[in-house]
Design a protein around this motif. Structure first.
Motif, short mmCIF file in Angstrom:
data_model
loop_
_atom_site.label_atom_id
_atom_site.label_comp_id
_atom_site.label_asym_id
_atom_site.label_seq_id
_atom_site.Cartn_x
_atom_site.Cartn_y
_atom_site.Cartn_z
N LEU A 25 0.82 -1.21 0.00
CA LEU A 25 0.00 0.00 0.00
C LEU A 25 0.86 1.26 0.00
N ALA A 26 1.97 1.25 0.76
CA ALA A 26 2.83 2.44 0.79
C ALA A 26 3.57 2.63 -0.53
N ALA A 27 3.90 1.54 -1.21
CA ALA A 27 4.63 1.65 -2.49
C ALA A 27 3.78 2.35 -3.55
N ILE A 28 2.46 2.18 -3.48
CA ILE A 28 1.57 2.82 -4.46
C ILE A 28 1.70 4.34 -4.41
N MET A 29 1.98 4.88 -3.21
CA MET A 29 2.00 6.32 -3.01
C MET A 29 3.31 6.97 -3.45
N GLN A 30 4.33 6.18 -3.77
CA GLN A 30 5.67 6.74 -4.00
C GLN A 30 5.85 7.24 -5.43
N LEU A 53 10.69 -5.87 -13.29
CA LEU A 53 9.46 -5.41 -12.65
C LEU A 53 8.36 -6.47 -12.76
N PHE A 54 8.23 -7.09 -13.94
CA PHE A 54 7.25 -8.16 -14.11
C PHE A 54 7.56 -9.34 -13.18
N SER A 55 8.86 -9.63 -13.02
CA SER A 55 9.26 -10.73 -12.14
C SER A 55 8.89 -10.42 -10.69
N MET A 56 9.18 -9.19 -10.23
CA MET A 56 8.83 -8.80 -8.87
C MET A 56 7.31 -8.85 -8.65
N ALA A 57 6.56 -8.55 -9.70
CA ALA A 57 5.11 -8.59 -9.60
C ALA A 57 4.57 -10.02 -9.59
N GLY A 58 5.42 -10.98 -9.99
CA GLY A 58 4.99 -12.38 -9.99
C GLY A 58 4.24 -12.78 -11.24
N MET A 69 -2.62 -9.30 -2.04
CA MET A 69 -1.65 -8.21 -1.90
C MET A 69 -0.72 -8.11 -3.11
N SER A 70 -0.40 -9.27 -3.71
CA SER A 70 0.44 -9.27 -4.91
C SER A 70 -0.28 -8.61 -6.08
N LEU A 71 -1.59 -8.82 -6.15
CA LEU A 71 -2.38 -8.16 -7.20
C LEU A 71 -2.35 -6.65 -7.04
N ILE A 72 -2.46 -6.20 -5.79
CA ILE A 72 -2.35 -4.76 -5.52
C ILE A 72 -0.95 -4.26 -5.88
N GLY A 73 0.05 -5.06 -5.50
CA GLY A 73 1.43 -4.68 -5.76
C GLY A 73 1.74 -4.60 -7.26
N ALA A 74 1.04 -5.39 -8.08
CA ALA A 74 1.29 -5.35 -9.52
C ALA A 74 1.06 -3.95 -10.08
N PHE A 75 0.18 -3.16 -9.44
CA PHE A 75 -0.14 -1.83 -9.95
C PHE A 75 1.09 -0.95 -10.04
N TYR A 76 1.87 -0.87 -8.94
CA TYR A 76 2.99 0.08 -8.96
C TYR A 76 4.15 -0.41 -9.82
#
Length: 497
Positions: free
Chosen positions: A290-295, A390-395, A430-437
């Motif tokens: 959630l915090a990463a989205i704001m950066q 980035l795609f790898s980190m997103a899974g 949470m990984s789905l949310i993380g894929a956004f940033y």
């Protein structure tokens, strides 16, 4: 009496220490602005050390030395080999950046990096509480100095001060917890601590109280919630080459320290520490994503990303013991998936920060997400490497990050516990949310107009290593079996003794 086995166990450490001292002296006579002689000697030393560790690891032998204070096993030797290779890669990426920012006036970058690597080696091989603390302090003190290497930069100095103060507090937590375990069990030897606890003659409350402080110290070193406060500030404030160091190889040492303490020493208390790891993982997944989205700052975004990534390592570690029963298959799947995850995460982080370092050489710090605008038009190769990372980190399949996440989730679900299955579902959400940033950065690279028409250039060694690094993220995703088997074999051999 010290036997030949004791010396054999620490040959790589001896080589590293002696050469770090030699390189510090040789550098006094090096006049090149880019410290070419020092750099070449450092890389040759690290190559020899990595080859020694790989040779030790391939033999599969496990032996204890120096009065059982040091253990040489497949898991430790492979982690030390990977850490050495990671340091070699970051020096290739970081030298041009450091030279452009007057960080190579002396050979401190190379010497301190080698001493920090020595600290990791001690930490990974430690089978004694004192040795764990010795390795930890050698690593952290070298890291503090590296963060403050740009002495005339106020941001870096501020980051170093924050890192030092919070790091000292975390070291105190760990030391206090270890002292309580020593007081309860009467031994500093991890194997003897395991036997004492397994005998069931020690008050459980005292052990759990010490365990809380130990887990807090480990959580700080891994950078997970709520001991994550230093991560975004240090990642953003440190010189990018040093940020790459802090975000890569030390994670391998932190994983090894966690295995040595929690699994080798405190496995009878698994019911207690697995619950603690679950809480840390939930908080890290939530806060990190959630915090990463704001950066808007790329380094700060990757710092919060690291927090959420480390949560998956914790999830792997907490699924080995089911209902207090130690099952060999469950232990192998859980801990090998965690080891695979941390190794592949380090690989991906190296490539991602390698691209950032490459762009930062144009006379400005390429730290904002907007600095990557239109990168594909300026350099399709580097944009492609960054997108793969980035795609790898997103899974996202078929990259290695997807398989790493899948292995951890499989270990969780295979335990059959409702809590573990719920955690697996939560981690996926949470990984789905993380894929956004992550995807936002890809969008900026491929669809935004470039801010400058300047083409991206890099020395040949940087281009070659970065290309191989990015390719490995893809290849290991398509063919993960070899590395996964290596991790499983290393874990089995380590726990067999």
């Amino acid at each position: 009496m010290i036997d030949n086995i004791s010396w054999l166990a620490i040959y790589p450490e001896i080589v590293l220490l002696v050469m770090a001292c030699v390189i510090a002296l040789v550098d006094l006579g090096v006049s090149s602005a880019r410290r070419t002689g020092t750099y070449v000697l450092t890389m040759l030393t690290l190559a020899v050390v990595a080859a020694l560790q790989a040779m030790y690891a391939s033999s599969g032998n496990t032996f204890y030395a120096w009065g059982n204070m040091v253990v040489s096993d497949a898991m430790g030797n492979w982690l030390k080999c990977f850490a050495t290779v990671a340091v070699m890669v970051l020096l290739v990426y970081g030298r041009p950046y450091a030279a452009d920012r007057d960080m190579l006036r002396g050979g401190e970058l190379f010497t301190l990096t080698m001493l920090a690597l020595l600290g990791m080696f001690v930490l990974i091989s430690a089978n004694n509480f004192l040795l764990i603390y010795l390795g930890l302090e050698l690593l952290t003190l070298s890291s503090y100095a590296l963060v403050a290497l740009r002495r005339d930069n106020t941001t870096a100095t501020e980051a170093a001060m924050k890192y030092f103060v919070l790091g000292a507090m975390a070291s105190g937590f760990l030391l206090y917890g270890l002292s309580m375990l020593y007081g309860a069990t009467g031994s500093l030897d991890i194997g003897q601590v395991f036997k004492a606890i397994n005998a069931g003659q020690i008050r459980h409350q005292v052990l759990v109280f010490g365990l809380v402080f130990v887990v807090a110290g480990l959580a700080f070193k891994m950078g997970v919630v709520p001991f994550h406060m230093w991560v975004p500030d240090v990642y953003q404030g440190a010189p990018t080459a040093v940020t790459l160091f802090i975000g890569s190889a030390p994670k391998l040492a932190a994983f090894a320290m966690t295995i040595r303490l929690l699994v080798d020493g405190l496995l009878p208390l698994a019911i207690d520490w697995q619950q603690m790891l679950a809480v840390l993982a939930i908080g890290s997944l939530l806060v990190g994503n959630l915090a990463a989205i704001m950066q808007t700052n790329l380094k700060r975004m990757l710092a919060y990303s690291t927090i959420s990534q480390m949560a998956f390592v914790l999830l792997g570690l907490m699924s080995g013991v089911v209902h207090g029963n130690v099952d060999a298959t469950a232990v192998e799947n859980a801990y090998s998936s965690a080891m695979f995850y941390v190794v592949t995460y380090v690989l991906t982080t190296l490539a991602a920060f390698g691209v950032i370092l490459l762009l930062a050489r144009e006379g400005f710090e390429s730290e904002e997400i907007s600095d990557l605008a239109g990168l594909n038009q300026r350099s399709p190769l580097y944009a492609g490497v960054m997108a793969v990372c980035l795609f790898s980190m997103a899974g996202i399949p078929p990259l290695v990050g997807f398989y790493a996440k899948l292995a951890v989730l499989q270990a969780l679900v295979a335990s059959g516990q409702v809590l573990h299955i719920a955690l697996a579902v939560f981690a996926v959400m949470m990984s789905l949310i993380g894929a956004f940033y992550y995807l936002r950065v890809v969008k900026v690279m491929y669809f935004d107009a470039p801010l400058t028409a300047t083409s991206v250039s890099a020395p040949l060694d940087v281009r070659v290593v970065l290309t191989i690094n990015g390719a490995l993220v893809l290849v290991l995703g398509l063919l993960p079996g070899g590395l996964m088997a290596l991790c499983a074999d290393a874990i089995v051999r380590a726990l067999a003794t």
